[in-house]
Write a protein that holds these residues in place. Structure first.
Motif, PDB file in Angstrom:
ATOM      1  N   GLU A   2      -6.879   2.849  -0.459  1.00 40.54           N
ATOM      2  CA  GLU A   2      -6.867   1.978   0.712  1.00 40.54           C
ATOM      3  C   GLU A   2      -8.091   1.044   0.704  1.00 40.54           C
ATOM      4  O   GLU A   2      -7.967  -0.155   0.964  1.00 40.54           O
TER       5      GLU A   2
ATOM      6  N   PHE B 281      -6.277   8.759  -1.754  1.00 43.13           N
ATOM      7  CA  PHE B 281      -5.541   7.749  -0.981  1.00 43.13           C
ATOM      8  C   PHE B 281      -6.509   6.854  -0.208  1.00 43.13           C
ATOM      9  O   PHE B 281      -6.263   5.653  -0.043  1.00 43.13           O
TER      10      PHE B 281
ATOM     11  N   GLU C   9      -6.167  13.256  -0.392  1.00 46.04           N
ATOM     12  CA  GLU C   9      -6.461  12.342   0.721  1.00 46.04           C
ATOM     13  C   GLU C   9      -7.634  11.440   0.380  1.00 46.04           C
ATOM     14  O   GLU C   9      -7.653  10.261   0.727  1.00 46.04           O
TER      15      GLU C   9
ATOM     16  N   LYS D 280       0.835   4.159  -2.730  1.00 46.96           N
ATOM     17  CA  LYS D 280       0.529   5.539  -2.349  1.00 46.96           C
ATOM     18  C   LYS D 280       1.584   6.486  -2.911  1.00 46.96           C
ATOM     19  O   LYS D 280       1.266   7.570  -3.424  1.00 46.96           O
ATOM     20  N   LYS D 281       2.838   6.056  -2.846  1.00 43.74           N
ATOM     21  CA  LYS D 281       3.933   6.879  -3.383  1.00 43.74           C
ATOM     22  C   LYS D 281       3.788   7.026  -4.902  1.00 43.74           C
ATOM     23  O   LYS D 281       3.972   8.110  -5.457  1.00 43.74           O
TER      24      LYS D 281
ATOM     25  N   TYR E 199       0.824  -1.213   0.000  1.00 42.89           N
ATOM     26  CA  TYR E 199       0.000   0.000   0.000  1.00 42.89           C
ATOM     27  C   TYR E 199       0.860   1.266   0.000  1.00 42.89           C
ATOM     28  O   TYR E 199       0.586   2.217  -0.749  1.00 42.89           O
ATOM     29  N   GLN E 200       1.909   1.304   0.804  1.00 45.11           N
ATOM     30  CA  GLN E 200       2.751   2.500   0.875  1.00 45.11           C
ATOM     31  C   GLN E 200       3.450   2.767  -0.457  1.00 45.11           C
ATOM     32  O   GLN E 200       3.599   3.915  -0.872  1.00 45.11           O
TER      33      GLN E 200
ATOM     34  N   SER F 157       1.065   9.432  -5.543  1.00 45.88           N
ATOM     35  CA  SER F 157       1.520  10.788  -5.208  1.00 45.88           C
ATOM     36  C   SER F 157       2.304  11.387  -6.366  1.00 45.88           C
ATOM     37  O   SER F 157       2.143  12.560  -6.699  1.00 45.88           O
TER      38      SER F 157
END
Length: 525
Positions: free
Chosen positions: A475, A471, A468, A398-399, A394-395, A402
């Motif tokens: 998620e 994101f 947000e 997310k990057k 997930y991280q 972004s």
């Protein structure tokens, strides 16, 4: 039957990051693993396996009779299933087998994936070898006694549990005390409710369910907890009690696997047998010259337990080490289909098969899949993602998002300069008409500048808030497709998908290629 259109992508198992090195090495035909299996499963390699598997007429008659008895638990048998059972009497008929515990409501999705892999393998083999017959078989793990592993399932994110104080082999459990669970279900599921309410035990109920779901495909479900079938295991029981042969051979294989950097999946016991009666399945251990049944007062001398094995073969239950050998003794089987851990533990068993001169079956990794509903597919594409992206952490995702969402810093400096220039012109005009107005113009200019600064902050905040939300959508999508951070097939239940898509099973049958050994991504179009 017209099946809902699916967009299908196949990717390497290694690309998912969800499978062990043992399995990815096996699929690459690593030389290190080749001593631990017989033939790697390709359509062409089945020709050699067909020649190696011997199965007598007597064995076929015993198998056929046992299946006929077991299928009397159903009110009627699908003609396609009966045809497959009858074909087992023919010397040119062979099976493709998968096995699984008797998870209520089929448990995780991979229960279904295993069976479809067996069905599709038979279909491909029938086309390749038309002079033979191929029967897909589901081996019901009726003798398993780990009730906590099978007594629950997850439906639409909620867990449902069957509470029972019964003990022993789960296949013998009465389903009468399932009523509180059935009453708790969010809606009616007739196939399952009728099976559990109208069957005398969990084995019969599971047969009824698999027959309802897969009877049209000719699936045959077999229960190894049967006295006539167990006679084939008697010579193995004899050697197990007197020589502990399986333990010696498996430990040798384990040492070799560990030396190559592979961790054994299962560990062997001195005696790999359980003693089985109603309400009881406990290990047989050898202590002080006696054969004792753990957690009971039952014990035998060697002569007594040998006599027990001859008179009551049904009371001896193979554990995970001997169960595969038992399967191959009573089925004209060519290949076993399992998940990653199952295939890996079969590597520990080849020496055991050689000792008993039983053909070692081909080992096939079951099909695995990620099923993306239309709604989730829309969310995925809205986020600018491709299916393969979803396997990332997930991280990491997310990057990636972004970077895709990166905007230049919100800055209204050019607008401020334009407004300042406009007020400067107004100030010149005011001064030429009435110098006392200059101060008022300056105050308005400051107000305009302050307003632009405030708007700059609001726009910047709104952009961050929008990101947000993106994101959060990411998620939620990851949670839907990888519940609990795991593959969907290891957590979700068939009904989660079949309820909204009645063609779910036919879609899987159409999509899965069992011998391609790729991970399947199914996306609703």
């Amino acid at each position: 039957m017209e099946v809902q259109t699916m967009k299908i992508n196949n990717i390497d198992y290694a690309a998912t990051g969800a499978f062990s090195k043992t399995i990815t090495d096996y699929l690459c035909c690593s030389e290190q693993l080749q001593p631990f299996y017989n033939h790697f499963p390709t359509l062409e390699a089945f020709e050699a396996q067909l020649k190696e598997k011997s199965f007598s007429e007597t064995q076929r008659q015993t198998l056929h009779q046992a299946l006929q008895e077991q299928y009397t638990s159903l009110s009627s048998v699908n003609p396609k299933v009966q045809q497959k059972i009858d074909l087992l009497l023919q010397p040119n008929t062979f099976t493709i087998t998968t096995g699984h515990q008797l998870n209520i409501f089929t448990g995780p999705l991979y229960f279904v994936y295993k069976i479809i892999t067996a069905i599709n393998t038979c279909k491909q083999l029938q086309e390749k070898y038309p002079n033979y017959n191929f029967v897909p078989v589901y081996w019901m793990a009726t003798e398993d006694h780990d009730f906590a592993e099978i007594n629950h399932f997850s439906l639409f994110g909620k867990q449902y549990t069957w509470e029972s104080d019964q003990s022993g082999a789960v296949g013998r459990f009465s389903t009468k005390d399932m009523e509180p669970l059935l009453a708790e279900l969010p809606e009616a599921y007739p196939i399952f409710e009728e099976a559990y309410r109208n069957s005398k035990n969990l084995a019969d109920a599971t047969r009824a369910i698999t027959h309802a779901l897969f009877g049209e495909y000719g699936l045959v479900s077999i229960d190894g907890d049967h006295a006539a079938l167990k006679k084939a295991l008697t010579p193995v029981v004899e050697k197990e009690l007197t020589e502990q042969l399986s333990n010696k051979l498996v430990e040798e294989a384990n040492a070799q696997l560990e030396e190559l950097g592979y961790k054994p999946q299962v560990y062997s016991r001195e005696i790999n047998l359980f003693y089985l009666t109603d309400g009881l399945r406990e290990r047989i251990v050898r202590e002080e010259g006696k054969y004792k049944i753990l957690n009971t007062d039952i014990s035998f001398s060697l002569e007594e337990i040998q006599q027990e094995a001859k008179e009551h073969p049904e009371r001896f239950s193979p554990n995970v080490i001997l169960r595969p050998l038992y399967e191959e003794l009573i089925l004209p089987n060519l290949a076993y289909i399992g998940g990653g851990a199952e295939v890996a533990y079969w590597f520990q068993l080849k020496k055991l098969f050689e000792a008993y001169q039983v053909a070692f079956p081909m080992l096939m990794l079951r099909n695995s899949a990620l099923y993306i509903s239309r709604g989730n597919a829309n969310r995925m594409h809205k986020l600018g993602l491709q299916p393969l992206d979803l396997f990332q952490d997930y991280q990491e995702l997310k990057k990636q998002l972004s970077d895709q969402l990166h905007d230049e810093e919100i800055n209204l400096e050019a607008q401020r300069q334009a407004v300042a220039a406009a007020f400067a012109e107004v100030e010149k005009l005011a001064e030429s008409i009435d110098p006392t107005l200059v101060k008022a113009v300056g105050a308005e200019a400051q107000k305009a500048n302050n307003s632009l600064q405030m708007l700059e902050k609001k726009i910047s905040k709104a952009r961050d808030s929008k990101h947000e939300q993106t994101f959060k959508q990411l998620e939620n999508l990851k949670d839907k497709l990888f519940p609990g951070g795991s593959l969907q097939e290891r957590k979700d239940n068939l009904l989660t998908y079949q309820t909204n898509n009645p063609d779910f099973i036919p879609a899987l049958v159409e999509a899965f290629d069992p011998l391609e050994f790729k991970f399947t991504i199914l996306e609703e179009a």
